[in-house]
Design a protein around this motif. Structure first.
Motif, PDB file in Angstrom:
ATOM      1  N   LYS A   1       0.764  -1.228  -0.028  1.00 57.10           N
ATOM      2  CA  LYS A   1      -0.001  -0.222   0.297  1.00 57.10           C
ATOM      3  C   LYS A   1       0.658   1.336  -0.130  1.00 57.10           C
ATOM      4  O   LYS A   1       1.852   1.148   0.354  1.00 57.10           O
ATOM      5  N   ASN A   2       0.373   1.885  -0.970  1.00 57.91           N
ATOM      6  CA  ASN A   2       1.354   3.073  -0.565  1.00 57.91           C
ATOM      7  C   ASN A   2       2.689   3.097  -1.294  1.00 57.91           C
ATOM      8  O   ASN A   2       3.587   3.769  -1.302  1.00 57.91           O
ATOM      9  N   THR A   3       2.770   2.351  -2.201  1.00 54.93           N
ATOM     10  CA  THR A   3       4.094   2.385  -3.174  1.00 54.93           C
ATOM     11  C   THR A   3       3.831   2.431  -4.563  1.00 54.93           C
ATOM     12  O   THR A   3       2.636   1.862  -5.140  1.00 54.93           O
ATOM     13  N   VAL A   4       4.793   3.383  -5.286  1.00 49.20           N
ATOM     14  CA  VAL A   4       4.240   3.646  -6.458  1.00 49.20           C
ATOM     15  C   VAL A   4       5.403   2.879  -7.543  1.00 49.20           C
ATOM     16  O   VAL A   4       6.730   2.881  -6.812  1.00 49.20           O
ATOM     17  N   PHE A   5       5.125   2.338  -8.469  1.00 53.09           N
ATOM     18  CA  PHE A   5       5.530   1.402  -9.556  1.00 53.09           C
ATOM     19  C   PHE A   5       5.724   1.818 -10.842  1.00 53.09           C
ATOM     20  O   PHE A   5       4.844   2.190 -11.568  1.00 53.09           O
ATOM     21  N   LEU A   6       7.067   2.551 -11.122  1.00 51.56           N
ATOM     22  CA  LEU A   6       6.791   3.203 -12.418  1.00 51.56           C
ATOM     23  C   LEU A   6       7.667   2.348 -13.893  1.00 51.56           C
ATOM     24  O   LEU A   6       8.786   1.370 -13.502  1.00 51.56           O
TER      25      LEU A   6
ATOM     26  N   PRO B   1       5.776   8.570   1.853  1.00 54.34           N
ATOM     27  CA  PRO B   1       6.014   9.567   2.842  1.00 54.34           C
ATOM     28  C   PRO B   1       4.744   9.621   3.200  1.00 54.34           C
ATOM     29  O   PRO B   1       4.318   9.963   3.057  1.00 54.34           O
ATOM     30  N   LYS B   2       4.232   9.303   4.719  1.00 59.05           N
ATOM     31  CA  LYS B   2       2.771   9.186   5.079  1.00 59.05           C
ATOM     32  C   LYS B   2       2.874  10.792   5.409  1.00 59.05           C
ATOM     33  O   LYS B   2       1.723  10.963   4.656  1.00 59.05           O
ATOM     34  N   ASP B   3       3.135  12.079   5.414  1.00 57.91           N
ATOM     35  CA  ASP B   3       3.433  13.367   5.493  1.00 57.91           C
ATOM     36  C   ASP B   3       3.345  13.767   4.198  1.00 57.91           C
ATOM     37  O   ASP B   3       2.686  14.675   3.963  1.00 57.91           O
ATOM     38  N   LYS B   4       3.401  12.884   3.239  1.00 63.12           N
ATOM     39  CA  LYS B   4       3.105  13.502   1.793  1.00 63.12           C
ATOM     40  C   LYS B   4       2.411  13.176   0.663  1.00 63.12           C
ATOM     41  O   LYS B   4       1.913  12.870  -0.060  1.00 63.12           O
ATOM     42  N   LEU B   5       1.118  12.026   1.403  1.00 64.74           N
ATOM     43  CA  LEU B   5       0.330  11.872   0.665  1.00 64.74           C
ATOM     44  C   LEU B   5      -1.011  12.695   0.474  1.00 64.74           C
ATOM     45  O   LEU B   5      -1.354  12.175  -0.853  1.00 64.74           O
TER      46      LEU B   5
ATOM     47  N   LEU C   1       8.142  14.984 -11.004  1.00 70.48           N
ATOM     48  CA  LEU C   1       9.425  15.652  -9.938  1.00 70.48           C
ATOM     49  C   LEU C   1       9.523  15.223  -8.218  1.00 70.48           C
ATOM     50  O   LEU C   1      10.097  14.881  -7.598  1.00 70.48           O
ATOM     51  N   ILE C   2       7.992  15.506  -7.551  1.00 72.36           N
ATOM     52  CA  ILE C   2       7.904  15.016  -6.223  1.00 72.36           C
ATOM     53  C   ILE C   2       7.970  13.226  -6.174  1.00 72.36           C
ATOM     54  O   ILE C   2       8.163  13.656  -4.978  1.00 72.36           O
ATOM     55  N   LEU C   3       7.376  12.287  -6.168  1.00 72.24           N
ATOM     56  CA  LEU C   3       7.611  10.974  -6.391  1.00 72.24           C
ATOM     57  C   LEU C   3       9.236  11.340  -6.261  1.00 72.24           C
ATOM     58  O   LEU C   3      10.473   9.997  -6.054  1.00 72.24           O
ATOM     59  N   HIS C   4      10.129  11.787  -7.208  1.00 69.62           N
ATOM     60  CA  HIS C   4      11.908  11.964  -7.457  1.00 69.62           C
ATOM     61  C   HIS C   4      12.169  12.630  -6.111  1.00 69.62           C
ATOM     62  O   HIS C   4      13.349  11.205  -6.192  1.00 69.62           O
ATOM     63  N   ARG C   5      11.587  12.982  -5.775  1.00 71.34           N
ATOM     64  CA  ARG C   5      12.039  13.443  -3.984  1.00 71.34           C
ATOM     65  C   ARG C   5      12.702  12.015  -3.511  1.00 71.34           C
ATOM     66  O   ARG C   5      13.506  12.249  -2.329  1.00 71.34           O
ATOM     67  N   PHE C   6      11.793  11.148  -3.300  1.00 75.46           N
ATOM     68  CA  PHE C   6      11.667  10.128  -2.342  1.00 75.46           C
ATOM     69  C   PHE C   6      12.646   9.173  -3.167  1.00 75.46           C
ATOM     70  O   PHE C   6      12.491   8.205  -2.355  1.00 75.46           O
ATOM     71  N   THR C   7      13.262   9.469  -3.669  1.00 77.26           N
ATOM     72  CA  THR C   7      13.534   7.893  -3.910  1.00 77.26           C
ATOM     73  C   THR C   7      15.437   8.623  -3.903  1.00 77.26           C
ATOM     74  O   THR C   7      16.109   9.357  -3.421  1.00 77.26           O
ATOM     75  N   ASN C   8      16.494   7.611  -4.334  1.00 81.49           N
ATOM     76  CA  ASN C   8      18.002   7.200  -3.808  1.00 81.49           C
ATOM     77  C   ASN C   8      18.332   8.407  -4.867  1.00 81.49           C
ATOM     78  O   ASN C   8      19.517   7.845  -4.644  1.00 81.49           O
ATOM     79  N   ALA C   9      17.586   8.308  -6.147  1.00 83.77           N
ATOM     80  CA  ALA C   9      18.763   9.136  -7.274  1.00 83.77           C
ATOM     81  C   ALA C   9      19.715  10.679  -6.284  1.00 83.77           C
ATOM     82  O   ALA C   9      19.067  10.502  -5.674  1.00 83.77           O
ATOM     83  N   LEU C  10      20.552  10.073  -8.057  1.00 82.13           N
ATOM     84  CA  LEU C  10      21.855  11.752  -7.583  1.00 82.13           C
ATOM     85  C   LEU C  10      20.681  11.904  -7.414  1.00 82.13           C
ATOM     86  O   LEU C  10      19.162  12.853  -8.172  1.00 82.13           O
TER      87      LEU C  10
END
Length: 277
Positions: free
Chosen positions: A61-66, A116-120, A152-161
């Motif tokens: 739940k509340n996990t996004v796959f691209l 994250p819960k605070d970004k739902l 772009l918001i999703l990108h903030r939640f990743t470990n991307a450079l």
């Protein structure tokens, strides 16, 4: 029959964009199938697993796959899990893309992105804006803006450079498009460097800084993924697939495949076609 032997392809209906909170499928979801579009899948319940390019991932739940165009997907359950889904065409994707979004859709970075819960609430609001616009005026310009903001918001939640947006973004996007179109037949770094007007050394530096990969690593990963996908077509021999992917002979392809997977092409084909992966 030949149609049953080939990997099924799921395509969008006659539209470049679709968004839904209903269970959406464009074919038999429980079989491995290629998708001919880009997909954002935001699971809203826990279930078992799904597969992206034959690799299993838990449905949380509340996990996004691209999932990018040409990737292979399957949800091996009788019923689809509840999810918020956004799908769009290649043309739509190229209209919104920039380095951050290309990072998210690299086909060997398939782990889900936990919200994250605070970004739902923030992402739900964006999704509902997408849904309202799609069901209302369906202005493509607005849909592209909302989709881009969502990604772009999703990108903030990743470990991307971390990204520093500049003129080099355009060259990276151009380079990734060239690699996607030519990786089967063009491996030399010099070919791609010449196409984007960079020295091979500088091109690899930019890729490493922005995406964390060199060109050889990108091409190798794409070639390996395409090898796995092609092996699902049991109507083609391993020898035919080897030649289609640019290998000089079957034994070279088999050595390459075993080195990268610890399996022969035949073993991989048998395990996936009987549902072991």
């Amino acid at each position: 029959m030949r149609e049953k032997e080939m990997l099924p392809v799921h395509v969008l209906p006659n539209t470049p964009f679709m968004v839904s909170e209903k269970k959406v499928a464009f074919g038999q979801h429980f079989l491995h199938h290629r998708i001919h579009f880009y997909a954002i899948i935001w699971f809203t319940e826990d279930q078992d697993i799904h597969y992206i390019d034959f690799e299993p991932f838990p449905i949380k739940k509340n996990t996004v796959f691209l999932i990018a165009k040409n990737q292979v997907h399957a949800i091996p359950s009788q019923s689809l899990p509840n999810a918020r889904v956004v799908v769009f065409s290649e043309e739509f994707f190229h209209a919104i893309t920039e380095t951050a979004i290309n990072q998210l859709f690299l086909p060997f970075e398939n782990k889900g992105i936990a919200i994250p819960k605070d970004k739902l609430t923030e992402l739900k609001q964006l999704f509902f804006l997408l849904q309202a616009e799609f069901q209302g005026e369906c202005d493509m310009k607005l849909l592209k803006m909302y989709t881009k903001a969502f990604l772009l918001i999703l990108h903030r939640f990743t470990n991307a450079l971390p990204l520093s947006f500049s003129h080099k973004d355009e060259r990276i996007i151009r380079l990734l498009q060239l690699i996607e179109s030519n990786f089967k037949t063009q491996q030399p770094v010099t070919f791609y460097a010449a196409q984007v007007g960079l020295s091979p050394k500088r091109m690899n530096e930019i890729l490493k800084e922005s995406l964390g990969f060199t060109l050889n690593q990108l091409c190798n990963q794409l070639l390996l993924l395409e090898s796995k996908r092609s092996l699902q077509d049991v109507g083609q021999s391993v020898k035919q697939i080897a030649y289609q992917l640019g290998f000089s002979d079957q034994s070279y392809f088999s050595r390459y495949f075993r080195k990268n997977t610890n399996m022969s092409p035949e073993q991989f084909r048998e395990s996936t076609t009987r549902g072991a992966l």
